[in-house]
Every structure is written in C-alpha cells, then in structure tokens.
Design an enzyme around this catalytic site. Structure first.
Site, PDB file in Angstrom:
ATOM      1  N   SER A  42      39.038  36.863  39.763  1.00 31.80           N
ATOM      2  CA  SER A  42      39.452  36.370  41.071  1.00 31.80           C
ATOM      3  C   SER A  42      40.393  35.191  40.881  1.00 31.80           C
ATOM      4  O   SER A  42      40.229  34.404  39.938  1.00 31.80           O
ATOM      5  CB  SER A  42      38.244  35.931  41.899  1.00 31.80           C
ATOM      6  OG  SER A  42      38.641  35.306  43.103  1.00 31.80           O
ATOM      7  N   ASP A  70      40.435  32.765  42.811  1.00 31.48           N
ATOM      8  CA  ASP A  70      39.626  31.606  43.185  1.00 31.48           C
ATOM      9  C   ASP A  70      38.165  32.024  43.113  1.00 31.48           C
ATOM     10  O   ASP A  70      37.663  32.723  43.991  1.00 31.48           O
ATOM     11  CB  ASP A  70      39.979  31.127  44.595  1.00 31.48           C
ATOM     12  CG  ASP A  70      39.079  29.996  45.083  1.00 31.48           C
ATOM     13  OD1 ASP A  70      38.398  29.382  44.241  1.00 31.48           O
ATOM     14  OD2 ASP A  70      39.052  29.735  46.304  1.00 31.48           O
ATOM     15  N   GLY A  93      46.809  29.108  39.036  1.00 36.62           N
ATOM     16  CA  GLY A  93      48.237  28.878  39.257  1.00 36.62           C
ATOM     17  C   GLY A  93      49.040  28.510  38.037  1.00 36.62           C
ATOM     18  O   GLY A  93      50.249  28.276  38.146  1.00 36.62           O
ATOM     19  N   CYS A 123      52.385  33.737  37.567  1.00 38.69           N
ATOM     20  CA  CYS A 123      51.671  33.390  38.800  1.00 38.69           C
ATOM     21  C   CYS A 123      52.493  32.442  39.676  1.00 38.69           C
ATOM     22  O   CYS A 123      53.102  31.493  39.180  1.00 38.69           O
ATOM     23  CB  CYS A 123      50.339  32.738  38.446  1.00 38.69           C
ATOM     24  SG  CYS A 123      49.323  32.326  39.881  1.00 38.69           S
ATOM     25  N   ASP A 145      42.404  29.764  30.826  1.00 37.03           N
ATOM     26  CA  ASP A 145      43.162  30.938  31.250  1.00 37.03           C
ATOM     27  C   ASP A 145      44.423  30.489  31.984  1.00 37.03           C
ATOM     28  O   ASP A 145      44.363  30.064  33.127  1.00 37.03           O
ATOM     29  CB  ASP A 145      42.281  31.802  32.162  1.00 37.03           C
ATOM     30  CG  ASP A 145      43.005  33.000  32.746  1.00 37.03           C
ATOM     31  OD1 ASP A 145      44.060  33.378  32.205  1.00 37.03           O
ATOM     32  OD2 ASP A 145      42.507  33.563  33.741  1.00 37.03           O
ATOM     33  N   GLY A 184      48.664  28.681  31.548  1.00 34.07           N
ATOM     34  CA  GLY A 184      49.303  27.434  31.132  1.00 34.07           C
ATOM     35  C   GLY A 184      49.562  27.317  29.655  1.00 34.07           C
ATOM     36  O   GLY A 184      49.959  26.258  29.171  1.00 34.07           O
ATOM     37  N   TYR A 239      56.552  42.978  32.258  1.00 34.18           N
ATOM     38  CA  TYR A 239      55.353  42.171  32.485  1.00 34.18           C
ATOM     39  C   TYR A 239      55.277  41.827  33.960  1.00 34.18           C
ATOM     40  O   TYR A 239      56.219  41.268  34.519  1.00 34.18           O
ATOM     41  CB  TYR A 239      55.420  40.902  31.631  1.00 34.18           C
ATOM     42  CG  TYR A 239      54.220  39.974  31.760  1.00 34.18           C
ATOM     43  CD1 TYR A 239      52.921  40.458  31.801  1.00 34.18           C
ATOM     44  CD2 TYR A 239      54.392  38.590  31.818  1.00 34.18           C
ATOM     45  CE1 TYR A 239      51.828  39.624  31.892  1.00 34.18           C
ATOM     46  CE2 TYR A 239      53.306  37.728  31.901  1.00 34.18           C
ATOM     47  CZ  TYR A 239      52.027  38.252  31.943  1.00 34.18           C
ATOM     48  OH  TYR A 239      50.946  37.412  32.038  1.00 34.18           O
ATOM     49  N   TRP A 240      54.178  42.178  34.604  1.00 35.67           N
ATOM     50  CA  TRP A 240      54.023  41.907  36.027  1.00 35.67           C
ATOM     51  C   TRP A 240      52.638  41.316  36.304  1.00 35.67           C
ATOM     52  O   TRP A 240      51.666  41.632  35.635  1.00 35.67           O
ATOM     53  CB  TRP A 240      54.245  43.179  36.847  1.00 35.67           C
ATOM     54  CG  TRP A 240      53.295  44.303  36.573  1.00 35.67           C
ATOM     55  CD1 TRP A 240      52.168  44.638  37.261  1.00 35.67           C
ATOM     56  CD2 TRP A 240      53.397  45.264  35.501  1.00 35.67           C
ATOM     57  NE1 TRP A 240      51.557  45.731  36.693  1.00 35.67           N
ATOM     58  CE2 TRP A 240      52.290  46.141  35.627  1.00 35.67           C
ATOM     59  CE3 TRP A 240      54.309  45.459  34.464  1.00 35.67           C
ATOM     60  CZ2 TRP A 240      52.073  47.198  34.741  1.00 35.67           C
ATOM     61  CZ3 TRP A 240      54.091  46.516  33.585  1.00 35.67           C
ATOM     62  CH2 TRP A 240      53.005  47.374  33.723  1.00 35.67           C
ATOM     63  N   ARG A 251      41.963  41.192  44.620  1.00 37.31           N
ATOM     64  CA  ARG A 251      41.795  39.991  43.815  1.00 37.31           C
ATOM     65  C   ARG A 251      42.085  38.720  44.613  1.00 37.31           C
ATOM     66  O   ARG A 251      41.592  37.646  44.262  1.00 37.31           O
ATOM     67  CB  ARG A 251      42.728  40.067  42.591  1.00 37.31           C
ATOM     68  CG  ARG A 251      42.529  38.953  41.579  1.00 37.31           C
ATOM     69  CD  ARG A 251      43.480  39.115  40.401  1.00 37.31           C
ATOM     70  NE  ARG A 251      43.110  38.287  39.266  1.00 37.31           N
ATOM     71  CZ  ARG A 251      43.542  37.049  39.066  1.00 37.31           C
ATOM     72  NH1 ARG A 251      44.368  36.495  39.941  1.00 37.31           N
ATOM     73  NH2 ARG A 251      43.161  36.363  38.014  1.00 37.31           N
TER      74      ARG A 251
END
Length: 498
Positions: A262, A264, A313, A318, A357, A359, A404-405, A417
């Site tokens: 998810s 969030d 984010g 993203c 996950d 950055g 890449y998407w 999601r």
C-alpha cells in the site's frame, strides 16, 4: 492547528558515513551480510534470514519469477506482484518453488517419430545440443531416449529419417529417481563419466536433466536463500481487498512470506487485514507498510506485522509527493522508524525488522539506509534494469534501456493500491518511463554487494548489527556535496599503455 514537525525532512544525499577504525580481522572476505527478515524474540534467530539484505519491489515491472529465482540464488528475496489474477500469481510462486538449481527442465524435446530435420530446427531455436525424446514431445512426457548433436550429422544422415533411429534408448541410459539430491546427481555425473543424467518419476516421466556443464555454475551461488526442503524462497505481495481468497491460494503454492502493499499503510484496513492473516494463517510471516514515522510503525507492529516497510513518495517512479503533498525524506523516515523499532524491542522483547523502500538512487545509499537502522532494503528501479525484470529492452541512440513503470501509473492500472475511491485510478501517482539497461542481475548485484562490504570495512564493521551500532553519520552541506564528485575533465577514451 496542524502539528508541525520541526525536524527537516532529509534524504540520503544529505549524509555521509565517517570512517571508523578498521581491525585486521575486518575485510570484505569476512563481512557477514545475513539479516533478519521477520519478527523474532530478542536473542533468538529469525525464522527467515536473508543472506544478503536485498529484496525486489512488489511491482509488475520488476519482480518476475525469473528475477525472483536470480535474486534468491544470490541470497535475497523477491515479492511477486499482486496486480494480477490470483491463479497467475500462484503460478508464478510455483515456478520459483519448483526451480531446482542444477535440475534443468528440458526445453529441447521431440517425439521419436519426428524427423532429424525437425530436431535440427529445435536445436537451432533453443541453442542446446541435447534433446529429450519423449512419447509426446513435451518436457514431462515418458522418456524414451536422448539424442545429441554428436549422434548424427546433417550432411551424413538423411534428415527425413526418424529421431528414434539415432537416439540412445532410455534402457541404455543411466538415470535417477525423483528423490536424488543435487550433490548425489553431481557425484554420479563424475563417477560414471556422464554428460547428462535424466531424472524420472516412478512412471518413467521426465522431470529434469542434470548436466555436468552446470556443476561449476552451481558453485557460483554458495549463499542461496532456500527453505528446509532446499527450494528457493519467494515472497508475494497482497492487498487489503481480496486477501481472504488470495492468501490461502498463495500458501498452497508454497510462498515463504507475504507483504501488504500500500502507498499508505497507516490505516485501519491494513490493521484489520494483518489481524485476519495472523488469526487464520499464523504460520506465514506477513509484512506491512508503507510508513514514514515511529507512530505508524508501532501501529502496524501491534497489529501483527512481521516486518514493516518504510517510505512514501521517495521512489524514482513515484509522484505521490507531487500529486498529494504527502511523504517524508527517506533518511528521516528510516531514522525515526528505527528508533521506534528499538523502543518496541525494549518494551516487548520482540524485534520487528524494517525495510527501507525507496529513495535509493546510488549504491552507497544502501549502506546509509542500513547504517541508519534498516535491516534490509527494497528496490524497484535498481532491479528493473536487469535482464530478468519484466520491462522490454529497447535500443536508443545512447545505448539500451529497459521499460519501467510505477504501480501508480495508468499503465499498471493498480487502483486498489492507492485508495482514491471508485473502481479505477482517478489520477496517477506514478509514471511510465525507462531506466538504463544493466545486463544480468548476478553481475550487477555482485558489484553492489562488493561496494557495501568495502564501505562496512571502512567503518570497521564485520556484520550489519555492528554496522548499525557503531556507524557515524555527518550532515552534508551543498558545497560538501559538490566536493564529493570528480572535478576534472574526464577522458572520452581509455588511456593506452606506453
């Protein structure tokens, strides 16, 4: 009035590691990268430990069965994406669990009455020189014999003749039963001077082929992530909508770990879903997320999460922060959640690992994330570059790229999601693009692992636990950041020796 968090939201680019004293017993060869994947009591080992702290993102563009196999062979774990019918995800899990290193599913198969000309065409298409002759021409048919490129010559033998005329019949072949181990099969290959050993079931149907040529290849992967039955481990993503149907099906397929996916994770829906899984299937570890602060971590840990993913984010694909103004710099998020994880450990006696996950733009960012308290990392863009990922490889003027998407893009159509309301994606939270092609996962990950180990050596750490407890970090000014890069005119061509 809104609550104001005074701390600046910081990224990995704003930090550097300070070198620590390096002991004589601390070298890349002695660095241990084993790390817990799931919740465990303090002082006891985790039920699943990664051999190397890398997992691949729960994304259509990333975690294919092929990538899951390659990553598990290198000690990491993939989470196969859930934005597909349950039966398709189940089939993907089974594909990984059925893989046996060194046990090859034959892709060069013919029937006994097929012509030698047809056999030549099959060998040319697959590039392999050994073909299984089965009663129905499939990889799992009843084995009748083997035929190799050494058994006939296209110019000497009539290509209209049947394969059965040149094959070695199964009655003349050494073969093994389904319970043979890889070490036993390899021993037979050498002791009996065999090039190939067929593995058959009780009714004579072909299961696998074991080749002498694969022996060296298997020695390349001494740290494979396997279960008690020596099968590669694989994870799967799940959502908070159809988990009551999806989870039992994935368990039946042999999945090793689950993770709610998810954008969030700090929600009652995820807490309820976690509670349901822990009540009905307590044997399967299940992770939660994503979160960006200690309060959200504690919420999911108390709901039963066996690990928690950190990051909102920060992914390269993203745009949640652009679209919704929600998120946090990944360094700040990891540091905050790691502190909450440690407080939860002191309070409960249970250690709940955390995963960074997003950055992670550069290889050294992995080292920073681990030093800041992450137990392992999850990456999308990084793994999307490799051959084993799902995106198509495309030529450009400057070299090859891979598609890449993001899961929040219209291409992914993963509206479940993001919880925007309705039965579709109202606005995008991810983009569709390309990443530079990076070849095979084995080679690319080996380079990153080498960088990580040498960084840890410079910080005087021989294990990830020591790295987390002794690493020293410093903030970086803009001028200091610029100083980190090369400041000379670089050669366009390699220097030649004189």
């Amino acid at each position: 009035m809104a609550q104001l968090i005074a701390e600046v939201s910081r990224t990995f680019n704003e930090f550097l590691l300070l070198p620590n004293r390096t002991r004589t017993d601390c070298s890349p060869a002695t660095v241990e990268l084993r790390t817990p994947l799931v919740r465990h009591l303090v002082g006891e080992p985790s039920a699943i430990e990664l051999q190397t702290p890398f997992t691949s993102a729960i994304m259509q563009a990333v975690s294919t069965p092929e990538l899951a196999i390659a990553l598990a062979r290198n000690g990491g774990l993939s989470f196969l994406h859930h934005n597909q019918p349950i039966q398709d995800q189940v089939a993907a899990v089974r594909q990984v669990k059925n893989f046996k290193a060194g046990f090859v599913t034959s892709d060069t198969n013919v029937r006994p009455d097929d012509s030698l000309g047809a056999l030549v065409d099959v060998m040319r298409r697959t590039g392999h020189s050994t073909a299984a002759v089965t009663h129905d021409g499939t990889a799992t048919g009843r084995l009748l014999g083997l035929v190799t490129s050494r058994d006939f010559h296209p110019q000497r033998h009539g290509l209209d003749g049947p394969v059965s005329g040149r094959m070695t019949a199964v009655t003349e072949l050494a073969h093994a039963g389904p319970d043979i181990t890889l070490s036993e099969a390899n021993a037979r290959l050498w002791d009996e001077r065999l090039d190939c050993l067929p593995v058959l079931d009780g009714e004579g149907h072909l299961q696998h082929l074991v080749f002498r040529s694969d022996y060296t290849d298997n020695k390349r992967f001494p740290h494979q992530l396997v279960d008690a039955a020596k099968r590669l481990r694989v994870g799967a993503g799940i959502n908070t909508h159809d988990y009551e149907e999806r989870v039992p099906a994935l368990l039946a397929a042999g999945v090793d770990a689950l993770c709610f996916d998810s954008s969030d994770g700090y929600s009652d829906w995820q807490a309820q879903a976690l509670s349901w899984v822990k009540k009905h299937h307590p044997e399967i570890p299940v992770g939660g997320g994503n979160v960006v602060d200690g309060e959200a971590f504690t919420f999911l840990a108390e709901a039963g999460a066996d690990f928690v993913k950190v990051g909102v984010g920060g992914g390269s694909i993203c745009i949640t922060r652009d679209q919704k103004g929600i998120g946090r710099g990944q360094a700040s998020a990891v540091l905050d959640v790691a502190a909450a994880r440690d407080a939860f450990r002191e309070r409960t006696g249970e250690y709940v690992p955390i995963c960074s996950d997003g950055g992670l733009v550069h290889d050294y960012h992995v080292a920073l994330a681990l030093a800041m308290g992450a137990d392992f990392v999850m990456m999308g863009r990084y793994f999307a570059r490799f051959d084993q990922a799902a995106g198509a490889k495309l030529p450009t003027r400057d070299g090859f790229v891979k598609e890449y998407w993001g899961e929040g893009s219209n291409r992914a159509r993963n509206w479940q999601r993001y919880g925007q309301g309705g039965q579709g994606l109202v606005f995008e939270e991810g983009v569709d693009g390309y990443v530079p092609y990076a070849g095979d996962l084995d080679e690319g990950l080996a380079l990153t692992v080498t960088k990580l180990k040498t960084t840890m050596v410079s910080c005087g750490s021989a294990s990830l636990a020591e790295f987390q407890s002794t690493a020293r970090l410093t903030l970086v000014s803009d001028q200091s950041f610029q100083e980190s890069h090369a400041n000379v005119t670089l050669r366009d061509t390699p220097a030649t020796a004189t």
